[in-house]
Design a protein around this motif. Structure first.
Motif, PDB file in Angstrom:
ATOM      1  N   GLY A 138       1.932  -9.290  -4.696  1.00 19.42           N
ATOM      2  CA  GLY A 138       2.229  -9.659  -3.313  1.00 19.42           C
ATOM      3  C   GLY A 138       3.461 -10.524  -3.203  1.00 19.42           C
ATOM      4  O   GLY A 138       4.288 -10.354  -2.294  1.00 19.42           O
ATOM      5  N   ASP A 139       3.624 -11.467  -4.133  1.00 18.46           N
ATOM      6  CA  ASP A 139       4.817 -12.312  -4.121  1.00 18.46           C
ATOM      7  C   ASP A 139       6.062 -11.502  -4.450  1.00 18.46           C
ATOM      8  O   ASP A 139       7.138 -11.744  -3.893  1.00 18.46           O
ATOM      9  CB  ASP A 139       4.653 -13.453  -5.127  1.00 18.46           C
ATOM     10  CG  ASP A 139       3.677 -14.513  -4.643  1.00 18.46           C
ATOM     11  OD1 ASP A 139       3.871 -15.028  -3.538  1.00 18.46           O
ATOM     12  OD2 ASP A 139       2.717 -14.813  -5.368  1.00 18.46           O
ATOM     13  N   TRP A 140       5.942 -10.550  -5.363  1.00 18.59           N
ATOM     14  CA  TRP A 140       7.091  -9.715  -5.722  1.00 18.59           C
ATOM     15  C   TRP A 140       7.584  -8.924  -4.510  1.00 18.59           C
ATOM     16  O   TRP A 140       8.806  -8.761  -4.323  1.00 18.59           O
ATOM     17  CB  TRP A 140       6.693  -8.767  -6.851  1.00 18.59           C
ATOM     18  CG  TRP A 140       7.733  -7.748  -7.187  1.00 18.59           C
ATOM     19  CD1 TRP A 140       8.807  -7.900  -8.017  1.00 18.59           C
ATOM     20  CD2 TRP A 140       7.809  -6.413  -6.679  1.00 18.59           C
ATOM     21  NE1 TRP A 140       9.548  -6.744  -8.059  1.00 18.59           N
ATOM     22  CE2 TRP A 140       8.951  -5.808  -7.246  1.00 18.59           C
ATOM     23  CE3 TRP A 140       7.014  -5.667  -5.806  1.00 18.59           C
ATOM     24  CZ2 TRP A 140       9.324  -4.501  -6.963  1.00 18.59           C
ATOM     25  CZ3 TRP A 140       7.379  -4.362  -5.513  1.00 18.59           C
ATOM     26  CH2 TRP A 140       8.523  -3.783  -6.096  1.00 18.59           C
TER      27      TRP A 140
ATOM     28  N   ALA B 220       9.780 -11.240  -2.616  1.00 17.40           N
ATOM     29  CA  ALA B 220      10.775 -12.018  -3.358  1.00 17.40           C
ATOM     30  C   ALA B 220      12.198 -11.624  -2.971  1.00 17.40           C
ATOM     31  O   ALA B 220      13.106 -12.462  -2.957  1.00 17.40           O
ATOM     32  CB  ALA B 220      10.566 -11.845  -4.862  1.00 17.40           C
ATOM     33  N   GLY B 221      12.409 -10.342  -2.675  1.00 18.09           N
ATOM     34  CA  GLY B 221      13.751  -9.908  -2.285  1.00 18.09           C
ATOM     35  C   GLY B 221      14.213 -10.524  -0.978  1.00 18.09           C
ATOM     36  O   GLY B 221      15.412 -10.740  -0.768  1.00 18.09           O
ATOM     37  N   VAL B 222      13.276 -10.810  -0.071  1.00 17.45           N
ATOM     38  CA  VAL B 222      13.628 -11.457   1.198  1.00 17.45           C
ATOM     39  C   VAL B 222      13.968 -12.921   0.954  1.00 17.45           C
ATOM     40  O   VAL B 222      14.913 -13.458   1.535  1.00 17.45           O
ATOM     41  CB  VAL B 222      12.472 -11.349   2.205  1.00 17.45           C
ATOM     42  CG1 VAL B 222      12.904 -11.890   3.570  1.00 17.45           C
ATOM     43  CG2 VAL B 222      11.992  -9.914   2.334  1.00 17.45           C
TER      44      VAL B 222
ATOM     45  N   ARG C 159       3.989   3.429  -7.228  1.00 14.23           N
ATOM     46  CA  ARG C 159       5.331   2.859  -7.320  1.00 14.23           C
ATOM     47  C   ARG C 159       6.123   3.037  -6.026  1.00 14.23           C
ATOM     48  O   ARG C 159       6.728   2.088  -5.519  1.00 14.23           O
ATOM     49  CB  ARG C 159       6.065   3.503  -8.495  1.00 14.23           C
ATOM     50  CG  ARG C 159       7.453   2.963  -8.757  1.00 14.23           C
ATOM     51  CD  ARG C 159       8.070   3.634  -9.973  1.00 14.23           C
ATOM     52  NE  ARG C 159       9.352   3.070 -10.302  1.00 14.23           N
ATOM     53  CZ  ARG C 159      10.497   3.405  -9.687  1.00 14.23           C
ATOM     54  NH1 ARG C 159      10.477   4.321  -8.726  1.00 14.23           N
ATOM     55  NH2 ARG C 159      11.632   2.838 -10.037  1.00 14.23           N
ATOM     56  N   ASP C 160       6.139   4.248  -5.489  1.00 15.17           N
ATOM     57  CA  ASP C 160       6.939   4.512  -4.289  1.00 15.17           C
ATOM     58  C   ASP C 160       6.426   3.708  -3.097  1.00 15.17           C
ATOM     59  O   ASP C 160       7.217   3.189  -2.297  1.00 15.17           O
ATOM     60  CB  ASP C 160       6.931   6.009  -3.960  1.00 15.17           C
ATOM     61  CG  ASP C 160       7.685   6.837  -4.991  1.00 15.17           C
ATOM     62  OD1 ASP C 160       8.472   6.246  -5.762  1.00 15.17           O
ATOM     63  OD2 ASP C 160       7.475   8.062  -5.043  1.00 15.17           O
ATOM     64  N   GLU C 161       5.104   3.602  -2.968  1.00 11.89           N
ATOM     65  CA  GLU C 161       4.530   2.812  -1.867  1.00 11.89           C
ATOM     66  C   GLU C 161       4.937   1.346  -1.980  1.00 11.89           C
ATOM     67  O   GLU C 161       5.265   0.696  -0.972  1.00 11.89           O
ATOM     68  CB  GLU C 161       3.008   2.898  -1.885  1.00 11.89           C
ATOM     69  CG  GLU C 161       2.412   4.236  -1.533  1.00 11.89           C
ATOM     70  CD  GLU C 161       0.904   4.177  -1.642  1.00 11.89           C
ATOM     71  OE1 GLU C 161       0.235   3.982  -0.603  1.00 11.89           O
ATOM     72  OE2 GLU C 161       0.387   4.312  -2.771  1.00 11.89           O
ATOM     73  N   LEU C 162       4.916   0.824  -3.199  1.00 12.94           N
ATOM     74  CA  LEU C 162       5.241  -0.588  -3.389  1.00 12.94           C
ATOM     75  C   LEU C 162       6.720  -0.848  -3.131  1.00 12.94           C
ATOM     76  O   LEU C 162       7.087  -1.875  -2.537  1.00 12.94           O
ATOM     77  CB  LEU C 162       4.855  -1.014  -4.803  1.00 12.94           C
ATOM     78  CG  LEU C 162       3.342  -0.999  -5.094  1.00 12.94           C
ATOM     79  CD1 LEU C 162       3.079  -1.205  -6.580  1.00 12.94           C
ATOM     80  CD2 LEU C 162       2.634  -2.063  -4.270  1.00 12.94           C
ATOM     81  N   LEU C 163       7.573   0.073  -3.563  1.00 15.87           N
ATOM     82  CA  LEU C 163       9.004  -0.091  -3.280  1.00 15.87           C
ATOM     83  C   LEU C 163       9.273  -0.017  -1.779  1.00 15.87           C
ATOM     84  O   LEU C 163      10.107  -0.758  -1.244  1.00 15.87           O
ATOM     85  CB  LEU C 163       9.798   0.988  -4.014  1.00 15.87           C
ATOM     86  CG  LEU C 163       9.948   0.793  -5.528  1.00 15.87           C
ATOM     87  CD1 LEU C 163      10.569   2.032  -6.163  1.00 15.87           C
ATOM     88  CD2 LEU C 163      10.790  -0.448  -5.830  1.00 15.87           C
TER      89      LEU C 163
ATOM     90  N   ARG D 189       8.333  -3.295  -0.265  1.00 12.13           N
ATOM     91  CA  ARG D 189       9.356  -4.311  -0.521  1.00 12.13           C
ATOM     92  C   ARG D 189      10.557  -4.106   0.400  1.00 12.13           C
ATOM     93  O   ARG D 189      11.146  -5.078   0.897  1.00 12.13           O
ATOM     94  CB  ARG D 189       9.766  -4.260  -1.992  1.00 12.13           C
ATOM     95  CG  ARG D 189      10.805  -5.326  -2.351  1.00 12.13           C
ATOM     96  CD  ARG D 189      10.919  -5.496  -3.828  1.00 12.13           C
ATOM     97  NE  ARG D 189      12.076  -6.289  -4.192  1.00 12.13           N
ATOM     98  CZ  ARG D 189      12.050  -7.362  -4.975  1.00 12.13           C
ATOM     99  NH1 ARG D 189      10.907  -7.799  -5.474  1.00 12.13           N
ATOM    100  NH2 ARG D 189      13.160  -8.005  -5.275  1.00 12.13           N
ATOM    101  N   ARG D 190      10.934  -2.841   0.637  1.00 13.82           N
ATOM    102  CA  ARG D 190      12.050  -2.581   1.549  1.00 13.82           C
ATOM    103  C   ARG D 190      11.718  -3.004   2.981  1.00 13.82           C
ATOM    104  O   ARG D 190      12.595  -3.469   3.718  1.00 13.82           O
ATOM    105  CB  ARG D 190      12.417  -1.091   1.523  1.00 13.82           C
ATOM    106  CG  ARG D 190      13.084  -0.633   0.242  1.00 13.82           C
ATOM    107  CD  ARG D 190      13.699   0.739   0.401  1.00 13.82           C
ATOM    108  NE  ARG D 190      12.704   1.757   0.732  1.00 13.82           N
ATOM    109  CZ  ARG D 190      12.042   2.486  -0.165  1.00 13.82           C
ATOM    110  NH1 ARG D 190      12.257   2.292  -1.464  1.00 13.82           N
ATOM    111  NH2 ARG D 190      11.172   3.393   0.214  1.00 13.82           N
TER     112      ARG D 190
END
Length: 612
Positions: A75-77, A80-82, A102-106, A109-110
């Motif tokens: 969840g933190d990852w 983290a990009g923001v 993987r695709d859902e998580l990326l 994050r986007r």
């Protein structure tokens, strides 16, 4: 009673925020109590957890918040990009364990940056002068990301953090690393938050408030209490108000068809942990002292919650059930017209009549602290119960219709390898009982004895879990101060996976065969018929008569061989020697209808009426 409207209001002094990845289907009891402590000052709670579930889907949200082991910091990852900007466009190494999603998580994050901007707009509508964040476990980077944007766009607004991630050195490091956080509360906020809010609104200093960290007192914190004043009079707490949560839940596209719950609190701390802190437990920190509400107050609050939020599953957030409630609150609930669905965490060494009392009171979902079926391993944990007591509880739960939620832990320094071989042989006998939800190696959490006394207990090279480096671009000392979960090596070099593998496979098999596995009996007076429909069954039906029947029924609870002989004689069987008891019961032990550990025996079959 209908919940009041929860639309954002302009001119709100305080907005309290629940960010991802906090629990999705429950309100925040902590923020509800803090809101009430403000004494009518305009305040509201924003459940932005629901909004993020609408964006990424409730299924993915729950995968991150519930199913993934917390030391992955998934969840933190995602946020983290923001907070820091993108540092690695591929993220291949980090996501290597999540290929299926993987695709859902990326994508999540986007979407995080867009989500934080939407959260900013939502909070700004209330024009708050103070924004408070509950910050526990996987909520940290999402909360920090929004806090940074709030401070940039609304520099006069005070930003306050509190929660499990903020106690002690963790809270101090948040203040050091993130200048947009004005204050951090370490410990319980109930008695200090109203003072903190009043001073912030009046522009007064915070430096002398106990348990409150800010840039003005970081250099002198050693002269102040590390935590805020705790609540000693639990009856003085207000009733929690969850209206805002249910209004926002009903407006959620992803969540309104899911079943939310209501939180209820009767105590804080842990009476067992005060004297025998379980070595793996990192809960409570500096607030271990056990405090309870009076039975009358607890009952009145439960009546209020059941009336205001009818039909909702009620989860008690207590670390452990106060045993004094058996003669008060629990018996009052059993006699009352309330028909509740309640959850409590409790110790596993309860008597059968106590479990029956829980059922009669509507406490049908329980979390007993089982964790293992091995006496030596349980002693290493400081659990205060035996493996046979844990099996006894699972058996009685099956009979009485209770639903135990429990986990299996291993990997304690010094645990005997042969115990895992024994438990692997034992598990196939238990497949008619409720299996563990999860089984895994222990995690080293801050505040646990395993962490505080790591070198003494057999851990070495203790360091923040590797995922912290994927989330925070900070120096090692800062990472260590922020971390809640830690990696380690064993001083004796043991390979835990090598000796727990067979048991792990048996536990997985247990979960698979449990729905079809049965072991039950019908007592026909002169005959006891035992049906065995477990995969390991040698015979489907066993019929016991006379002394054999009486001995088997006597072992409904754990019995010693000597006591069995005395009880048999008292029941009119005449003198019964220990040798005869052993001779009679040994065939039942060999066929897995009973368990024997040393001189203690326990029957495993449940009454036919208990097959729920």
């Amino acid at each position: 009673m209908a919940p009041r409207s929860s639309r954002p209001q302009a001119g709100c002094d305080v907005v309290l925020v629940v960010m991802p990845f906090g629990p999705l289907l429950q309100p925040s009891i902590g923020l509800s109590l803090l809101r009430a402590s403000l004494g009518g000052r305009p305040a509201r709670i924003e459940y932005l957890t629901l909004a993020f579930a609408d964006l990424i889907g409730a299924d993915l949200y729950q995968f991150v918040a519930v199913e993934v082991n917390s030391e992955w910091l998934l969840g933190d990852w995602i946020f983290a990009g923001v907070l820091y900007g993108e540092r690695d466009a591929g993220h291949d190494d980090y996501l290597s364990g999540f290929e299926g999603r993987r695709d859902e998580l990326l994508r999540a994050r986007r979407l995080a940056a867009t989500f934080v901007e939407a959260c900013l707009d939502r909070v700004r509508r209330s024009s708050p002068r103070i924004v408070g964040f509950t910050n526990a476990f996987a909520q940290q980077t999402a909360s920090l990301a929004l806090a940074r944007r709030l401070k940039h766009e609304m520099p006069e607004t005070a930003v306050v953090f509190g929660g499990a991630n903020c106690e002690g050195v963790m809270g101090r490091e948040i203040v050091r690393q993130f200048p947009f956080v004005d204050a951090v509360v370490s410990g319980e906020g109930d008695r200090i938050f109203s003072q903190l809010a009043r001073r912030l609104l009046a522009g007064e200093t915070l430096t002398d408030l106990p348990g409150v960290y800010c840039r003005g007192n970081l250099a002198t914190l050693d002269a102040l209490p590390r935590i805020a004043p705790r609540v000693d009079d639990m009856d003085a707490l207000p009733y929690p108000d969850y209206d805002e949560f249910f209004v926002q839940w009903e407006a959620s596209e992803a969540c309104r068809n899911l079943a939310p719950m209501v939180l209820f609190e009767t105590s804080r701390g842990c009476w067992w942990g005060t004297a025998h802190h379980c070595t793996f437990c990192g809960l409570n920190g500096s607030t271990m002292t056990h405090r309870s509400k009076s039975p009358g107050r607890a009952f009145a609050e439960l009546e209020y919650l059941a009336d205001r939020y009818p039909g909702r599953f009620i989860l008690a957030v207590d670390n452990i059930l106060d045993l004094r409630y058996f003669d008060t609150l629990i018996s009052d609930l059993a006699r009352s017209p309330l028909r509740l669905d309640l959850f409590y965490a409790l110790k596993a060494n309860l008597r059968k009549e106590q479990l029956r009392a829980l059922r009669d009171a509507g406490i049908v979902r329980i979390q007993p602290g089982i964790e293992s079926l091995s006496d030596p391993v349980l002693r290493l944990m400081r659990k205060g119960e035996t493996g046979l007591q844990n099996i006894q509880l699972l058996k009685w739960c099956r009979e009485l219709g209770l639903r135990p939620n429990w986990n299996f832990l291993w990997g304690f320094p010094g645990e005997p390898i042969e115990e895992y071989e024994r438990m692997a042989r034992l598990v196939p006998l238990l497949t008619h009982l409720t299996p563990p939800q999860a089984a895994r190696r222990i995690r080293l959490d801050r505040f646990s004895p395993n962490f505080e006394l790591g070198a003494e207990l057999g851990f070495e090279d203790v360091a923040p879990c590797p995922a912290y480096q994927a989330v925070y671009p900070l120096e090692p000392e800062a990472l260590r101060n922020l971390a809640y979960h830690f990696a380690f090596r064993y001083r004796d070099g043991r390979d835990v996976e090598s000796y727990t593998g067979p048991l792990s496979q048996e536990l997985e098999r247990w979960r698979g065969v449990h729905p079809q596995s049965e072991l039950f009996f019908a007592d026909r007076g002169s005959e006891l018929w035992i049906w065995d429909l477990r995969p390991v069954a040698a015979e489907a039906l066993t019929v016991l008569t006379g002394l054999d029947r009486n001995l088997y029924l006597a072992c409904d609870g754990i019995r010693g061989i000597q006591r069995l002989g005395v009880e048999a004689a008292a029941a009119g069987e005449g003198p019964v020697s220990i040798d005869e008891v052993e001779t009679r019961l040994q065939p039942l032990v060999e066929r897995g209808l009973m368990i024997r550990q040393g001189d203690l025996l326990l029957s495993l079959a449940v009454p036919a009426s208990g097959r729920l």
